[in-house]
Scaffold this motif. Structure first.
Motif, short mmCIF file in Angstrom:
data_model
loop_
_atom_site.label_atom_id
_atom_site.label_comp_id
_atom_site.label_asym_id
_atom_site.label_seq_id
_atom_site.Cartn_x
_atom_site.Cartn_y
_atom_site.Cartn_z
N TYR A 257 0.84 -1.21 0.00
CA TYR A 257 0.00 0.00 0.00
C TYR A 257 0.87 1.26 0.00
N ALA A 258 1.87 1.27 0.86
CA ALA A 258 2.74 2.45 0.97
C ALA A 258 3.50 2.69 -0.33
N LEU A 259 3.92 1.63 -1.01
CA LEU A 259 4.67 1.78 -2.25
C LEU A 259 3.79 2.26 -3.40
N SER A 260 2.47 2.22 -3.23
CA SER A 260 1.58 2.70 -4.29
C SER A 260 1.49 4.23 -4.29
N PHE A 261 2.03 4.87 -3.25
CA PHE A 261 2.06 6.33 -3.15
C PHE A 261 3.46 6.85 -3.43
N PRO A 262 3.59 8.04 -3.94
CA PRO A 262 4.92 8.63 -4.09
C PRO A 262 5.56 8.83 -2.71
N ALA A 263 6.82 8.47 -2.59
CA ALA A 263 7.51 8.59 -1.31
C ALA A 263 7.55 10.04 -0.84
N SER A 264 7.55 10.97 -1.78
CA SER A 264 7.60 12.39 -1.39
C SER A 264 6.36 12.82 -0.61
N ASP A 265 5.28 12.08 -0.75
CA ASP A 265 4.05 12.40 -0.03
C ASP A 265 3.89 11.61 1.26
N GLN A 266 4.82 10.74 1.56
CA GLN A 266 4.70 9.89 2.74
C GLN A 266 5.20 10.61 3.99
N HIS A 267 4.64 10.18 5.10
CA HIS A 267 5.01 10.70 6.41
C HIS A 267 4.87 9.56 7.39
N GLY A 268 5.74 9.47 8.34
CA GLY A 268 5.63 8.43 9.35
C GLY A 268 6.30 7.14 8.95
#
Length: 129
Positions: free
Chosen positions: A82-93
């Protein structure tokens, strides 16, 4: 005549009407409507948002505790996907025991490209006038 009475007697007997089939009985207590299952329902971090995604971005003390929780989590693989489906630049935590930088490196190592839009792309689309 006796035979005639017997025959006519049979004819005069009312034809029994077939009753229409009864609808199936509905249960007294119908089962509650179920919601679709999502892996996050089984995550150890469920309802512990502050431990996984702190409000203060500069405070990194949460990472070791979050990773400890992730190591024991039964849905760690699903969380990582799930996390890899989002751009890392938008991730937090912390997701699946990884920080955003580590998620970016893991995505590159796997050759996975995010399938979801970045926040910048969403805002750009919304602000077109």
């Amino acid at each position: 005549m006796n035979n005639l009475n017997r025959i006519t007697k049979n004819i005069r007997t009312p034809i029994q009407q077939h009753e229409p089939p009864k609808p199936p009985k509905t249960p007294q207590n119908p089962p509650p409507e179920t919601t679709e299952y999502h892996w996050s329902q089984d995550a150890l971090c469920k309802d512990k948002t502050s431990k996984m995604f702190p409000k203060e971005h500069k405070d990194l003390s949460y990472i070791s505790e979050a990773r400890r929780m992730c190591r024991q989590c039964p849905v760690r693989k699903e969380c990582l996907d799930y996390a890899l489906s989002f751009p890392a630049s938008d991730q937090h935590g912390v997701w699946a025991g990884l920080t955003p930088r580590q998620l970016d490196a893991e995505g590159k190592r796997r050759g996975v490209r995010p399938v979801r839009f970045t926040l910048a792309q969403v805002w750009s689309h919304l602000n077109r006038g």
